[in-house]
Motif scaffolding. Structure first.
Motif, PDB file in Angstrom:
ATOM      1  N   LEU A  82      -4.137  -2.656  -8.293  1.00  0.00           N
ATOM      2  CA  LEU A  82      -2.752  -2.618  -8.762  1.00  0.00           C
ATOM      3  C   LEU A  82      -2.632  -3.111 -10.201  1.00  0.00           C
ATOM      4  O   LEU A  82      -3.361  -3.995 -10.624  1.00  0.00           O
ATOM      5  N   ASP A  83      -1.666  -2.531 -10.924  1.00  0.00           N
ATOM      6  CA  ASP A  83      -1.420  -2.944 -12.305  1.00  0.00           C
ATOM      7  C   ASP A  83       0.043  -3.347 -12.472  1.00  0.00           C
ATOM      8  O   ASP A  83       0.791  -3.427 -11.501  1.00  0.00           O
ATOM      9  N   SER A  84       0.456  -3.581 -13.701  1.00  0.00           N
ATOM     10  CA  SER A  84       1.810  -4.086 -13.954  1.00  0.00           C
ATOM     11  C   SER A  84       2.897  -3.094 -13.532  1.00  0.00           C
ATOM     12  O   SER A  84       3.994  -3.505 -13.158  1.00  0.00           O
ATOM     13  N   LEU A  85       2.623  -1.804 -13.586  1.00  0.00           N
ATOM     14  CA  LEU A  85       3.607  -0.825 -13.107  1.00  0.00           C
ATOM     15  C   LEU A  85       3.782  -0.944 -11.595  1.00  0.00           C
ATOM     16  O   LEU A  85       4.894  -0.796 -11.080  1.00  0.00           O
ATOM     17  N   ASP A  86       2.687  -1.218 -10.896  1.00  0.00           N
ATOM     18  CA  ASP A  86       2.776  -1.421  -9.450  1.00  0.00           C
ATOM     19  C   ASP A  86       3.583  -2.679  -9.124  1.00  0.00           C
ATOM     20  O   ASP A  86       4.257  -2.739  -8.094  1.00  0.00           O
ATOM     21  N   ALA A  87       3.527  -3.666 -10.008  1.00  0.00           N
ATOM     22  CA  ALA A  87       4.274  -4.906  -9.781  1.00  0.00           C
ATOM     23  C   ALA A  87       5.762  -4.610  -9.636  1.00  0.00           C
ATOM     24  O   ALA A  87       6.442  -5.193  -8.782  1.00  0.00           O
ATOM     25  N   VAL A  88       6.273  -3.687 -10.439  1.00  0.00           N
ATOM     26  CA  VAL A  88       7.685  -3.305 -10.343  1.00  0.00           C
ATOM     27  C   VAL A  88       7.968  -2.694  -8.971  1.00  0.00           C
ATOM     28  O   VAL A  88       8.968  -3.014  -8.328  1.00  0.00           O
ATOM     29  N   GLU A  89       7.084  -1.843  -8.511  1.00  0.00           N
ATOM     30  CA  GLU A  89       7.242  -1.217  -7.192  1.00  0.00           C
ATOM     31  C   GLU A  89       7.244  -2.266  -6.082  1.00  0.00           C
ATOM     32  O   GLU A  89       8.008  -2.175  -5.120  1.00  0.00           O
ATOM     33  N   ILE A  90       6.386  -3.266  -6.223  1.00  0.00           N
ATOM     34  CA  ILE A  90       6.306  -4.333  -5.218  1.00  0.00           C
ATOM     35  C   ILE A  90       7.614  -5.123  -5.191  1.00  0.00           C
ATOM     36  O   ILE A  90       8.149  -5.408  -4.114  1.00  0.00           O
ATOM     37  N   VAL A  91       8.124  -5.467  -6.367  1.00  0.00           N
ATOM     38  CA  VAL A  91       9.381  -6.224  -6.448  1.00  0.00           C
ATOM     39  C   VAL A  91      10.505  -5.439  -5.766  1.00  0.00           C
ATOM     40  O   VAL A  91      11.276  -5.996  -4.985  1.00  0.00           O
ATOM     41  N   VAL A  92      10.598  -4.146  -6.036  1.00  0.00           N
ATOM     42  CA  VAL A  92      11.634  -3.301  -5.429  1.00  0.00           C
ATOM     43  C   VAL A  92      11.448  -3.239  -3.910  1.00  0.00           C
ATOM     44  O   VAL A  92      12.412  -3.367  -3.151  1.00  0.00           O
ATOM     45  N   ALA A  93      10.217  -3.070  -3.460  1.00  0.00           N
ATOM     46  CA  ALA A  93       9.944  -2.976  -2.026  1.00  0.00           C
ATOM     47  C   ALA A  93      10.263  -4.284  -1.302  1.00  0.00           C
ATOM     48  O   ALA A  93      10.834  -4.269  -0.211  1.00  0.00           O
ATOM     49  N   VAL A  94       9.924  -5.411  -1.908  1.00  0.00           N
ATOM     50  CA  VAL A  94      10.213  -6.717  -1.303  1.00  0.00           C
ATOM     51  C   VAL A  94      11.719  -6.916  -1.196  1.00  0.00           C
ATOM     52  O   VAL A  94      12.226  -7.365  -0.162  1.00  0.00           O
ATOM     53  N   GLN A  95      12.434  -6.547  -2.248  1.00  0.00           N
ATOM     54  CA  GLN A  95      13.886  -6.693  -2.213  1.00  0.00           C
ATOM     55  C   GLN A  95      14.488  -5.807  -1.116  1.00  0.00           C
ATOM     56  O   GLN A  95      15.343  -6.256  -0.357  1.00  0.00           O
ATOM     57  N   VAL A 148       0.843  -1.201   0.000  1.00  0.00           N
ATOM     58  CA  VAL A 148       0.000   0.000   0.000  1.00  0.00           C
ATOM     59  C   VAL A 148       0.878   1.250   0.000  1.00  0.00           C
ATOM     60  O   VAL A 148       0.640   2.197  -0.754  1.00  0.00           O
ATOM     61  N   LYS A 149       1.932   1.226   0.817  1.00  0.00           N
ATOM     62  CA  LYS A 149       2.829   2.381   0.894  1.00  0.00           C
ATOM     63  C   LYS A 149       3.655   2.528  -0.387  1.00  0.00           C
ATOM     64  O   LYS A 149       3.750   3.625  -0.952  1.00  0.00           O
ATOM     65  N   ALA A 150       4.252   1.428  -0.873  1.00  0.00           N
ATOM     66  CA  ALA A 150       5.116   1.479  -2.059  1.00  0.00           C
ATOM     67  C   ALA A 150       4.350   1.914  -3.305  1.00  0.00           C
ATOM     68  O   ALA A 150       4.906   2.596  -4.162  1.00  0.00           O
ATOM     69  N   CYS A 151       3.091   1.522  -3.393  1.00  0.00           N
ATOM     70  CA  CYS A 151       2.295   1.805  -4.596  1.00  0.00           C
ATOM     71  C   CYS A 151       1.355   2.994  -4.419  1.00  0.00           C
ATOM     72  O   CYS A 151       0.539   3.273  -5.299  1.00  0.00           O
ATOM     73  N   ASN A 152       1.463   3.686  -3.285  1.00  0.00           N
ATOM     74  CA  ASN A 152       0.620   4.855  -3.029  1.00  0.00           C
ATOM     75  C   ASN A 152      -0.862   4.565  -3.224  1.00  0.00           C
ATOM     76  O   ASN A 152      -1.556   5.288  -3.934  1.00  0.00           O
ATOM     77  N   VAL A 153      -1.335   3.471  -2.644  1.00  0.00           N
ATOM     78  CA  VAL A 153      -2.739   3.085  -2.799  1.00  0.00           C
ATOM     79  C   VAL A 153      -3.606   3.987  -1.932  1.00  0.00           C
ATOM     80  O   VAL A 153      -3.417   4.072  -0.721  1.00  0.00           O
ATOM     81  N   GLN A 154      -4.533   4.668  -2.575  1.00  0.00           N
ATOM     82  CA  GLN A 154      -5.490   5.504  -1.854  1.00  0.00           C
ATOM     83  C   GLN A 154      -6.708   4.663  -1.496  1.00  0.00           C
ATOM     84  O   GLN A 154      -7.123   3.807  -2.278  1.00  0.00           O
ATOM     85  N   ASP A 155      -7.272   4.883  -0.337  1.00  0.00           N
ATOM     86  CA  ASP A 155      -8.488   4.178   0.096  1.00  0.00           C
ATOM     87  C   ASP A 155      -8.318   2.657   0.061  1.00  0.00           C
ATOM     88  O   ASP A 155      -9.197   1.937  -0.416  1.00  0.00           O
ATOM     89  N   ALA A 156      -7.179   2.183   0.535  1.00  0.00           N
ATOM     90  CA  ALA A 156      -6.940   0.734   0.569  1.00  0.00           C
ATOM     91  C   ALA A 156      -7.860   0.083   1.583  1.00  0.00           C
ATOM     92  O   ALA A 156      -8.102   0.641   2.654  1.00  0.00           O
ATOM     93  N   PRO A 157      -8.387  -1.091   1.260  1.00  0.00           N
ATOM     94  CA  PRO A 157      -9.191  -1.802   2.257  1.00  0.00           C
ATOM     95  C   PRO A 157      -8.313  -2.156   3.453  1.00  0.00           C
ATOM     96  O   PRO A 157      -7.106  -2.343   3.318  1.00  0.00           O
ATOM     97  N   GLU A 158      -8.924  -2.207   4.619  1.00  0.00           N
ATOM     98  CA  GLU A 158      -8.158  -2.498   5.834  1.00  0.00           C
ATOM     99  C   GLU A 158      -7.508  -3.878   5.767  1.00  0.00           C
ATOM    100  O   GLU A 158      -6.385  -4.061   6.199  1.00  0.00           O
ATOM    101  N   GLU A 159      -8.233  -4.830   5.229  1.00  0.00           N
ATOM    102  CA  GLU A 159      -7.715  -6.198   5.142  1.00  0.00           C
ATOM    103  C   GLU A 159      -8.029  -6.764   3.763  1.00  0.00           C
ATOM    104  O   GLU A 159      -9.170  -6.753   3.328  1.00  0.00           O
TER     105      GLU A 159
END
Length: 87
Positions: free
Chosen positions: A43-56, A16-27
């Motif tokens: 989330l879309d494919s551009l967010d996938a890159v952000e997730i990979v970077v954040a996980v690393q 949620v933080k890495a992808c700047n998700v607004q109004d994310a569900p609590e769970e």
């Protein structure tokens, strides 16, 4: 909260933080799709890159193959299992 659920919850917060998700569900359900039109986080494919970077950065786990990324980003549960298997 068991360890598996704790990691999934932590991952949701990181995503949620890495992808700047607004109004994310609590769970988000652990088996819900992370990427694509059915993603509860929108989330879309551009967010996938952000997730990979954040996980690393956060876990020191590399996802450096596109096919692996597509598979492990299927859901929070699959991503959490992948991280656990690499630590």
């Amino acid at each position: 909260m068991n360890a598996a659920h704790a990691l999934e919850h932590e991952l949701q917060s990181i995503i949620v933080k890495a992808c700047n998700v607004q109004d994310a569900p609590e769970e988000v359900l652990p088996e819900a799709p992370l990427i694509g039109p059915d993603s509860p986080l929108g989330l879309d494919s551009l967010d996938a890159v952000e997730i990979v970077v954040a996980v690393q950065a956060h876990y020191g786990v590399r996802i450096d193959d596109q096919n692996v990324a597509r598979r492990v980003l299927a859901s929070l549960r699959v991503l959490a299992d992948f991280i656990r298997s690499r630590q």
